[in-house]
Design a protein around this motif. Structure first.
Motif, short mmCIF file in Angstrom:
data_model
loop_
_atom_site.label_atom_id
_atom_site.label_comp_id
_atom_site.label_asym_id
_atom_site.label_seq_id
_atom_site.Cartn_x
_atom_site.Cartn_y
_atom_site.Cartn_z
N ARG A 69 -8.68 7.66 0.18
CA ARG A 69 -7.74 6.68 0.03
C ARG A 69 -8.08 5.30 0.77
N TRP A 70 -8.69 5.57 1.90
CA TRP A 70 -9.09 4.21 2.72
C TRP A 70 -9.81 3.31 1.53
N CYS A 71 -10.85 3.88 1.06
CA CYS A 71 -12.04 3.36 0.05
C CYS A 71 -11.08 2.54 -0.96
N ARG A 115 -8.16 11.46 3.14
CA ARG A 115 -7.89 10.04 3.76
C ARG A 115 -8.90 9.04 3.71
N ALA A 116 -10.24 9.46 3.63
CA ALA A 116 -11.56 8.58 3.58
C ALA A 116 -11.49 7.91 2.10
N PRO A 127 -11.81 7.10 7.52
CA PRO A 127 -11.41 5.63 7.33
C PRO A 127 -12.31 4.95 8.17
N ASP A 166 -7.78 1.58 -0.88
CA ASP A 166 -7.11 0.49 -0.43
C ASP A 166 -7.96 -0.62 -0.02
N HIS A 167 -9.15 -0.27 0.05
CA HIS A 167 -10.03 -1.44 0.47
C HIS A 167 -11.10 -1.99 -0.68
N ASP A 183 -8.01 0.89 15.89
CA ASP A 183 -6.91 1.29 15.31
C ASP A 183 -5.82 2.13 15.82
#
Length: 358
Positions: free
Chosen positions: A342-344, A339-340, A190, A346-347, A25
């Motif tokens: 928010r990544w969760c 950030r982690a 993430p 988002d997914h 990424d």
């Protein structure tokens, strides 16, 4: 010292893993905090199974994906065919296996096959991701693993990472294969696997165990900090045969880690129980003893293994990495955990129930 220019070909093993996807990424969307990760050349990635291919292409659509078992010399040979002058990032490995024998087969056998193929191909450099488990635990809470630390492996995973690291460092001395070792501790951020999402859920529910006074110290590495460290090791022309710890600038106590995750979850709109599960240190010692007994019989139990480490200090000193490689970790615990989380979100990964809007 002028860093090497990016190689025309980069080969990444373990491309569908936590670090692998974060690295790919960063190649696709480089930022200054990633260090010298940007490259225009071909990126060749190894997936362990066809099911992993979509995860790789989702983050780096231009990747050329090979599928196979790295421990198979034929697979390793095909992966590195025509790879003269390539940069190789070796992140493939197993941490929580279905059986103890997989530690040796994957972590040691896969590394051996890769080194043989890399030597035959004439690659420019191999950067190998090792682990703190090759060095066990710190004897005291104020001790830190140094760059030149004696091996004291912790159980099966630690022994396999020690053996793999030795193969990599020996290759630099005996084969004149240019190799560098990067040693990360527990990392976060993430692309996290299910076990880390479970950790968040347990903290939210007040069920993640903090042993004793919670003052055990743990080094952690935010994944983008780790990407930076690997990219620096990949391009520094004068560090062949050396090993570097890559982690956040300072370690954290277990109590702080759990409280930070709890606070971030609440700030991100999740419901938490607002408490911690406190257990005596003896629980960790008993778990470690049972874990060792089971592993000696070829049986691996993930939750038991993790519990057996919760009463330990596992912390490293990154000063040599800062001084030699120019490593500058940009993200600390709270921001990285945010950030982690928010990544969760988002997914659509279930971390904890959301608070009802007022």
């Amino acid at each position: 010292m002028t860093p090497w220019a990016p190689a025309d070909l980069t080969v990444v093993t373990g491309g569908a893993g936590w670090f692998g996807r974060a690295f790919l990424d960063a190649v696709a969307r480089p930022r200054p905090e990633h260090g010298p990760v940007a490259r225009d050349g071909q990126v060749r990635v190894l997936a362990a199974s066809p099911a992993e291919v979509p995860d790789i292409l989702e983050v780096l659509p231009r990747a050329v994906v090979h599928v196979g078992d790295l421990a198979d010399p034929d697979v390793a040979g095909r992966l590195l065919a025509g790879a003269s002058g390539a940069s190789v990032v070796h992140a493939a490995g197993v941490i929580h296996p279905a059986r103890v024998a997989d530690f040796e087969r994957v972590n040691v056998g896969g590394t051996r096959a890769l080194l043989d193929a890399a030597t035959h191909a004439g690659v420019r450099r191999v950067v190998h991701l090792s682990s703190n488990s090759a060095f066990g635990v710190n004897p005291t809470s104020d001790d830190r693993f140094r760059q030149h630390e004696p091996y004291r492996p912790h159980l099966g995973y630690g022994r396999s990472k020690m053996r793999a690291e030795r193969l990599v460092l020996d290759a630099a001395a005996s084969r004149r294969l240019d190799t560098v070792v990067v040693r990360p501790p527990w990392f976060y951020g993430p692309f996290q696997p299910a076990r880390q999402t479970t950790f968040f859920a347990m903290v939210a529910a007040g069920r993640f165990p903090v042993l004793g006074d919670g003052q055990q110290v743990r080094s952690m590495a935010y994944v983008d900090n780790l990407v930076q460290g690997v990219a620096l090791a990949e391009h520094h022309p004068e560090v062949s045969g050396q090993a570097f710890w890559v982690a956040d600038r300072e370690p954290y106590t277990m109590e702080r880690i759990v409280m930070t995750v709890q606070r971030v979850l609440e700030e991100e709109g999740y419901r938490t129980r607002g408490r911690q599960l406190r257990l005596p240190v003896l629980v960790g010692r008993l778990a470690e003893r049972v874990d060792g007994t089971l592993q000696a019989r070829g049986v691996y139990h993930q939750q038991l293994h993790v519990l057996g480490e919760m009463d330990k200090t596992i912390a490293c000193d990154v000063s040599a990495t800062v001084d030699v490689l120019g490593y500058r970790p940009h993200v600390e615990l709270a921001e990285g955990m945010r950030r982690a989380v928010r990544w969760c979100a988002d997914h659509d990964l279930p971390v904890a129930p959301r608070r009802s809007p007022r």
